[in-house]
Design an enzyme around this catalytic site. Structure first.
Site, PDB file in Angstrom:
ATOM      1  N   LYS A 120      10.102  14.954  31.034  1.00 21.08           N
ATOM      2  CA  LYS A 120      11.622  14.529  30.426  1.00 21.08           C
ATOM      3  C   LYS A 120      12.621  16.212  31.190  1.00 21.08           C
ATOM      4  CE  LYS A 120      14.416  14.585  26.121  1.00 21.08           C
ATOM      5  NZ  LYS A 120      15.039  12.546  26.738  1.00 21.08           N
ATOM      6  N   GLU A 159      21.242   1.689  32.388  1.00 10.84           N
ATOM      7  CA  GLU A 159      20.736   2.204  30.940  1.00 10.84           C
ATOM      8  C   GLU A 159      19.769   1.146  30.290  1.00 10.84           C
ATOM      9  OE1 GLU A 159      20.081   4.816  30.930  1.00 10.84           O
ATOM     10  OE2 GLU A 159      19.606   5.047  28.948  1.00 10.84           O
ATOM     11  N   ARG A 163       7.133  17.354  28.645  1.00 15.45           N
ATOM     12  CA  ARG A 163       7.136  18.290  30.403  1.00 15.45           C
ATOM     13  C   ARG A 163       6.508  17.380  31.024  1.00 15.45           C
ATOM     14  NH1 ARG A 163      10.929  21.685  30.293  1.00 15.45           N
ATOM     15  NH2 ARG A 163       9.785  23.208  31.641  1.00 15.45           N
ATOM     16  N   HIS A 207      24.462 -12.798  45.073  1.00 14.11           N
ATOM     17  CA  HIS A 207      24.410 -12.247  45.692  1.00 14.11           C
ATOM     18  C   HIS A 207      22.254 -12.015  46.196  1.00 14.11           C
ATOM     19  CE1 HIS A 207      28.327 -12.337  46.838  1.00 14.11           C
ATOM     20  NE2 HIS A 207      28.257 -12.365  45.964  1.00 14.11           N
ATOM     21  N   LYS A 233      15.935   1.580  30.932  1.00 10.04           N
ATOM     22  CA  LYS A 233      15.389   2.190  29.112  1.00 10.04           C
ATOM     23  C   LYS A 233      13.962   0.755  29.474  1.00 10.04           C
ATOM     24  CE  LYS A 233      15.689   5.082  28.319  1.00 10.04           C
ATOM     25  NZ  LYS A 233      16.889   5.976  28.414  1.00 10.04           N
ATOM     26  N   ASN A 288       4.238  26.075  36.598  1.00  3.89           N
ATOM     27  CA  ASN A 288       5.169  25.097  36.458  1.00  3.89           C
ATOM     28  C   ASN A 288       6.042  25.126  37.404  1.00  3.89           C
ATOM     29  OD1 ASN A 288       7.985  24.839  34.380  1.00  3.89           O
ATOM     30  ND2 ASN A 288       7.673  23.707  36.107  1.00  3.89           N
ATOM     31  N   GLY A 289       6.114  24.166  38.161  1.00  3.08           N
ATOM     32  CA  GLY A 289       6.769  24.226  40.023  1.00  3.08           C
ATOM     33  C   GLY A 289       6.543  24.095  40.693  1.00  3.08           C
ATOM     34  N   TRP A 300       2.054  18.054  33.982  1.00  3.09           N
ATOM     35  CA  TRP A 300       2.763  17.403  34.752  1.00  3.09           C
ATOM     36  C   TRP A 300       2.509  17.614  36.425  1.00  3.09           C
ATOM     37  CZ3 TRP A 300       6.058  15.759  39.184  1.00  3.09           C
ATOM     38  CH2 TRP A 300       6.445  14.729  39.071  1.00  3.09           C
ATOM     39  N   CYS A 352       5.099  20.319  33.786  1.00  2.49           N
ATOM     40  CA  CYS A 352       4.563  20.893  32.958  1.00  2.49           C
ATOM     41  C   CYS A 352       5.306  21.834  31.671  1.00  2.49           C
ATOM     42  CB  CYS A 352       3.835  21.944  33.662  1.00  2.49           C
ATOM     43  SG  CYS A 352       3.345  21.416  35.437  1.00  2.49           S
ATOM     44  N   GLU A 380      10.508   2.042  31.144  1.00  2.00           N
ATOM     45  CA  GLU A 380      10.389   3.156  31.495  1.00  2.00           C
ATOM     46  C   GLU A 380       9.466   3.446  30.635  1.00  2.00           C
ATOM     47  OE1 GLU A 380      13.004   6.979  31.648  1.00  2.00           O
ATOM     48  OE2 GLU A 380      14.062   6.050  30.010  1.00  2.00           O
TER      49      GLU A 380
HETATM   50  C1  G6P Z   1      13.790  12.815  33.552  1.00  4.09           C
HETATM   51  C2  G6P Z   1      13.849  12.078  32.946  1.00  4.09           C
HETATM   52  C3  G6P Z   1      14.871  11.265  31.961  1.00  4.09           C
HETATM   53  C4  G6P Z   1      16.748  11.566  32.734  1.00  4.09           C
HETATM   54  C5  G6P Z   1      16.406  12.456  33.940  1.00  4.09           C
HETATM   55  C6  G6P Z   1      17.493  13.976  33.729  1.00  4.09           C
HETATM   56  O1  G6P Z   1      13.594  11.735  34.972  1.00  4.09           O
HETATM   57  O2  G6P Z   1      13.015  11.245  32.395  1.00  4.09           O
HETATM   58  O3  G6P Z   1      15.675  10.739  30.863  1.00  4.09           O
HETATM   59  O4  G6P Z   1      17.147  11.129  32.753  1.00  4.09           O
HETATM   60  O5  G6P Z   1      15.185  13.682  33.852  1.00  4.09           O
HETATM   61  O6  G6P Z   1      17.295  14.773  33.157  1.00  4.09           O
HETATM   62  P1  G6P Z   1      18.265  15.478  32.875  1.00  4.09           P
HETATM   63  O7  G6P Z   1      17.619  16.721  31.763  1.00  4.09           O
HETATM   64  O8  G6P Z   1      18.798  16.442  34.132  1.00  4.09           O
HETATM   65  O9  G6P Z   1      19.457  14.582  32.081  1.00  4.09           O
END
Ligand code: G6P
Length: 611
Positions: A606, A484, A27, A507, A488, A101-102, A75, A2, A491
């Site tokens: 994020k 990764e 956020r 396996h 990507k 937020n939280g 969020w 948020c 997501e």
């Molecule tokens: C969220 C984001 C990811 C990020 C992760 C860790 O899930 O969507 O893109 O890698 O948090 O975030 P940080 O700020 O701890 O790297």
């Protein structure tokens, strides 16, 4: 998660709050809302389910004006996304409104008590209890009422309060991992969940820490603890420029953020590799070299993309420092009965430095006496304050929810730390370390070459966009690249994707393969190239289309693969930093061709400040 914004000043705050919320949408973007004190001194507001643009449309139809106001982008945690559950939430009298937020952990019992006392609730959120509690506690002093309320709520939160009884002030509080920054302007003050949201208005900022409150009016701010004791804090001059939070003509933030990776890597390296190609970090890390020499084990943690960057670091540290290195997801760190002690160096990776799981993992490590190194992008963040030493990644603000430039900068920071630690511990020959140091300086040019292939990758994306599922495979230091690449793609395009150590394909995952499930293989030069070629052949024999990331001119791979994403040859230990770039582009182009919301994928945020 948020985003919170507050404004008190001499201008109409509504456009400022909307603009700042736009920069915080990463956020969360389930719903948004705004509350202001209008010209008649009444508290009024507007809210809308969905993205901020829906709220902006509502405000076009029914404008608001006010020089004191709060905004929120949500969020959802408690209560589905809806107009009613959107913040701000008001009390029964309609005089007080709260953004939050939280999570308020004891909200259910508080709600029951408040209902028994005659309060009526309009939403399903945990937040609304705060507004009603303030109403109950308000004996004519808003700040005292908020302070009393904070003694009754449990949880980790940031919150903002507006009241028509106190029309030229806003009150904010922070407990736990939810960030808040205060921006200082000329006869106007700002508050936001993150620096870029208010960068356009001021670079002078004060960061709130845990269990602190701030009251702002147009002339200034007063920072205290929850008991009201004053706190002195230096004002920070933020060095990021406002342009770094703009798209600069790119269709999406994610595209821009991939294309600035060469300059981001230059920035991460700047001043950290000397003329002899030795990594120099002692001054900024502030971790005693004798402590680093005494370390017997390294434990790396993080979440999501940061975890993958940590994994690249694991291979680097094993190779160069000859130390046992273990990885644990931050969300699992507490439960794993980990053996941690003062001779274990914990490395916490986090772009934001605010991820709740990572912060909790760091607390566990510290409690066990393990020294903590934070690898982090945000100055003054929670992680940077908790850690014994910090290596800043210098990635600049990243707006796209899918991490790209910050991943690359984290991996580069890991290279720097591994080179430095190996030199301090004499665990690798100076010649080898210097050769890698020198090669690191060439990474920006190598990444630039990868980016030039964007149009070619878009053509491949055109053919691959209807895949049922995509399997990414790599070996050794490119296992994290496979993970990764898959992250990507899933997501931002919502196509199912899995990243696997290539040897594991036989396996289990090989059962998924057919003509509709392509395999993306990271097959660049190095000790595992031959083995990957065998794995590609196994996939081809099951009719899977093969996409290879390979070094320019590799004819053997070209003969086997349906599509090749060419990358320049670099030292194998640096190869993940280059190899990930075409995979980022592939995910981007598939998502864009499919018309997905690249910068704000569904259900994600994020910075995740809930556990
Ligand atoms: C969220 C984001 C990811 C990020 C992760 C860790 O899930 O969507 O893109 O890698 O948090 O975030 P940080 O700020 O701890 O790297």
């Amino acid at each position: 998660m948020c985003g919170i914004v507050g404004y008190v000043g001499h201008r109409d705050g509504v456009p400022i709050i909307l603009d700042s919320l736009r920069r915080l949408e990463y956020r969360g973007y389930d719903s948004a809302g705004i509350a202001v004190i209008d010209v008649d001194g009444a508290l009024t507001g507007s809210k809308a389910e969905g993205k901020l643009s829906r709220l902006a449309e509502r405000l076009d139809d029914k404008p608001l004006r006010g020089t004191t106001g709060l905004g929120h982008t949500r969020w959802a945690t408690h209560g589905r996304p809806s107009d009613l559950n959107a913040h701000p939430h008001a009390d029964c009298s309609g005089k007080v409104a709260v953004v939050h937020n939280g999570i308020i952990e004891n909200y259910a019992s508080l709600r029951d008590r408040l209902i028994a006392n005659g309060h009526t609730f309009a939403s399903e959120t945990d937040t609304e209890v705060i507004a009603h509690l303030i109403e109950e506690n308000d004996k004519g002093d808003l700040v005292a009422a908020v302070r009393k309320t904070l003694t009754e709520v449990r949880g980790a939160y940031a919150l903002g309060v507006i009241s028509s009884d106190s029309p030229r002030r806003l009150v904010f509080a922070r407990s736990g991992a939810s960030p808040l920054v205060v921006g200082i302007g000329e006869n106007e003050m700002f508050v936001a969940s993150d620096t870029p949201a208010i960068l356009k208005y001021t670079r002078k900022q004060v960061i709130l820490r845990e269990n602190e409150m701030v009251v702002i009016d147009s002339d200034g701010y007063s920072l205290t603890d929850f008991l009201g004791n004053p706190i002195e804090r230096d004002v920070t001059q933020v060095m990021w420029d406002a342009g770094s939070a703009e798209k600069d003509g790119f269709k999406h933030f994610m595209l821009k953020e991939m294309f600035v990776q060469p300059s981001v890597v230059k920035e991460t390296l700047a001043g950290r590799i000397d003329e002899s190609n030795d990594a120099q970090l002692a001054a900024e890390l502030q971790i005693d070299e004798s402590l680093l020499r005494a370390v017997t084990k390294i434990s790396i943690t993080g979440c999501g993309t940061a975890f993958h960057a940590g994994m690249v670091g694991m291979y680097l540290l094993r190779a160069l420092c000859k130390l046992p290195v273990e990885m644990e997801l931050a969300s699992e760190f507490r439960y794993g009965d980990r053996v941690l002690d003062p001779a274990t160096l914990t490395i916490a990776m986090s772009q934001s430095g605010e991820t709740a799981d990572t912060i909790e993992a760091v607390k566990v490590a510290r409690a066990a006496g393990s020294p903590v190194l934070g690898i982090c992008n945000v100055l003054g963040s929670h992680l940077s304050r908790l850690a014994d030493g910090v290596l800043y990644t210098r990635g600049g603000p990243e707006i796209g929810v899918a991490a790209t430039k910050t991943y690359v900068s984290q991996a580069v920071a890991m290279v720097l730390f591994a080179l430095y630690l190996a030199r301090v511990r004499h665990s690798e020959s100076p010649e080898r370390l210097r050769a890698i140091g020198e090669a690191t300086k060439l990474l920006p040019a190598a990444i630039d070459r990868c980016l030039n292939a964007s149009d070619e990758i878009r053509k491949a994306a055109q053919r691959l966009r209807r895949s049922r599922s995509v399997l990414f495979i790599g070996r050794y230091i490119n296992v994290p690249t496979a993970l990764e690449g898959a992250l990507k793609l899933k997501e931002i395009s919502y196509i199912h994707a899995e990243g696997y150590a290539a040897g594991e394909m036989k396996h289990g995952p090989i059962a998924l393969l057919d003509a509709k499930v392509p395999v993306v293989a990271i097959a660049t030069d190095g000790r595992v190239r031959e083995k990957i070629i065998s794995n590609m052949s196994e996939a081809k024999a099951r009719e899977a289309k093969i996409v290879a990331v390979a070094n320019y001119g590799d004819k053997e791979i070209a003969a086997l693969a349906d599509y090749v994403f060419w990358v320049p040859h670099v030292d194998e230990l640096l190869s993940p930093i280059v190899n990930v770039v075409p995979l980022q582009l592939l995910a981007y182009h598939i998502a864009d061709l499919e018309g997905k919301d690249v910068d704000q994928p569904r259900n994600l945020a994020k910075t995740v400040t809930v556990e």
